[in-house]
Write an enzyme that holds these catalytic residues in place. Structure first.
Site, PDB file in Angstrom:
ATOM      1  N   CYS A  66       0.179  -8.480   0.749  1.00 26.10           N
ATOM      2  CA  CYS A  66      -0.613  -8.073   1.916  1.00 26.10           C
ATOM      3  C   CYS A  66      -2.031  -8.634   1.833  1.00 26.10           C
ATOM      4  CB  CYS A  66      -0.629  -6.542   2.012  1.00 26.10           C
ATOM      5  SG  CYS A  66      -1.794  -5.876   3.208  1.00 26.10           S
ATOM      6  N   CYS A  69      -4.873  -6.142   2.432  1.00 22.11           N
ATOM      7  CA  CYS A  69      -5.013  -5.228   1.294  1.00 22.11           C
ATOM      8  C   CYS A  69      -5.954  -5.814   0.243  1.00 22.11           C
ATOM      9  CB  CYS A  69      -3.652  -4.960   0.651  1.00 22.11           C
ATOM     10  SG  CYS A  69      -2.460  -4.106   1.707  1.00 22.11           S
TER      11      CYS A  69
END
Length: 312
Positions: A66, A69
C-alpha cells in the site's frame, strides 16, 4: 537467515513479512519503538483493547503493498514519539493478520490505510486514507479534545506505560538512522530525491533487496502523479478508453489512491483493446506498476496471468 514461517493458509506474502521485520528493526535501532508496537491477531486484545483502558491507542491498519500506507505510517510513528506516551500507536499488517483484516471488512472498510482510535476498549474510526502531517496533527488534536470533553479519556494518560519491551522510563539511546528509515522519512517529507538516494544506497549494499526495489518504484510512481492534474486524468481516461497514455495516467492515480486491483485491471484491459505501440506502452507501464508490489502479492499474480492471456 532462515525464511519466516508461512502460515495463514500459506497466503502470507514473504516480501511483506520481510519488510515488516526490517521496519521493526529500524524502530528498535533508532530508539523509536517505545511508543509503537506491532500487533497481531493473537496480541490485539492485550496490546490494544486492554492497554486502551489506561492510555489511548491508535491502530494503523496497513500493508506493505500500500503506497499511501508508506506515506502515513512514518507520520503516525513520528507523532507517537512526540506524544511520549500520551497515546500508543499499534500497527497491524493486514496481510499477516487475516482475522483483523476480516474485521475491517465487517466494519465496511474497503481500503487502507485505515486508522482507528481505541479508548476504554471502544474502537472509533479516525482516518480512512493518507493525509499530510499538518492535517493528521489537527485531526489528532480535535479527536482528543472531543474525547476529553466527553470524559472518555483516562485521567492520567501520561502516567500510563507507553513503552514496549524497553520501557518508557529509560528509552534506548538513538543510533544512526538506517537507510530504510532515511528513505521513509524522506517520503514523509515529500523529498523524493532523498528517498531515491536512500533506496539506491540499500541496493548498492544489498543488490536485489525487494523492499528497496519496491521503494524506488513507489518514488517513480509518486513523481509521475505529482505532475498530473488528477481531475483531467480522470476525464481523459473516460473519454479516451483506447488511449494508452490516458489509461496509464489513470492507473497511476488509482495506485496511489490504494485502488490497486482497478489500476492493474485497467492496464490489462488496455492491452486487450489496443495494438502496436499503444499496446506495448500499456504492457510496459503495467510491468512498472508490478514493481510497486511484492512479487507474490496475489493481485500481482492475478494481473500477470491476465496479462499473459491478453497478450497470447
Amino acid at each position: 537467515m532462515p525464511s519466516p514461517d508461512f502460515s495463514l493458509h500459506g497466503a502470507v506474502d514473504l516480501g511483506a513479512r520481510q519488510a515488516a521485520a526490517k521496519k521493526k528493526q529500524d524502530r528498535q535501532a533508532s530508539g523509536g519503538n517505545a511508543y509503537v508496537v506491532d500487533v497481531t491477531d493473537d496480541t490485539f486484545n492485550t496490546e490494544v483493547v486492554e492497554r486502551s483502558q489506561a492510555v489511548p491507542v491508535l491502530v494503523d491498519f496497513w500493508a506493505d503493498w500500500c503506497g499511501p500506507c508508506k506515506q502515513l505510517g512514518p507520520i503516525l510513528e513520528k507523532l507517537a514519539g512526540e506524544a511520549a506516551g500520551g497515546w500508543i500507536l499499534a500497527k497491524v499488517n493486514i496481510d499477516e493478520n487475516p482475522q483483523l483484516g476480516a474485521y475491517l471488512q465487517q466494519m465496511g472498510i474497503r481500503g487502507i490505510p485505515f486508522v482507528a482510535v481505541v479508548v476504554a476498549g471502544q474502537l472509533m474510526p479516525f482516518l480512512n486514507g493518507a493525509a499530510p502531517e499538518p492535517q493528521v496533527r489537527q485531526a489528532l488534536d480535535q479527536v482528543f479534545a472531543a474525547l476529553e470533553q466527553e470524559g472518555i479519556l483516562p485521567e492520567t494518560p501520561e502516567a500510563a506505560e507507553g513503552a514496549d519491551e524497553a520501557g518508557a522510563e529509560e528509552p534506548p539511546q538513538p543510533e544512526p538512522e538506517s537507510p530504510y528509515s532515511q528513505a521513509e522519512d524522506a517520503l514523509q517529507r515529500g523529498d523524493l530525491d532523498a528517498a531515491s538516494a536512500a533506496y539506491e544506497q540499500i541496493l548498492t549494499d544489498a543488490p536485489g533487496d525487494g523492499h528497496a526495489t519496491q521503494g524506488l518504484a513507489l518514488v517513480d510512481l509518486s513523481r509521475r502523479v505529482q505532475s498530473y492534474d488528477v481531475d483531467k486524468v480522470g476525464r481523459e481516461a473516460t473519454e479516451r478508453p483506447g488511449d494508452a497514455e490516458a489509461q496509464t495516467r489513470a492507473a497511476d492515480v488509482e495506485m496511489v489512491s490504494g485502488r490497486i486491483e482497478e489500476a492493474l485491471d485497467r492496464l490489462v484491459q488496455t492491452v486487450r483493446r489496443t495494438a502496436g505501440d499503444d499496446r506495448d506502452k500499456a504492457r510496459v507501464h503495467l510491468l512498472r506498476l508490478f514493481d510497486v508490489l511484492p512479487p507474490e502479492d496475489p493481485r500481482t499474480v492475478r494481473a500477470r496471468r491476465a496479462l499473459q492471456s491478453a497478450l497470447f
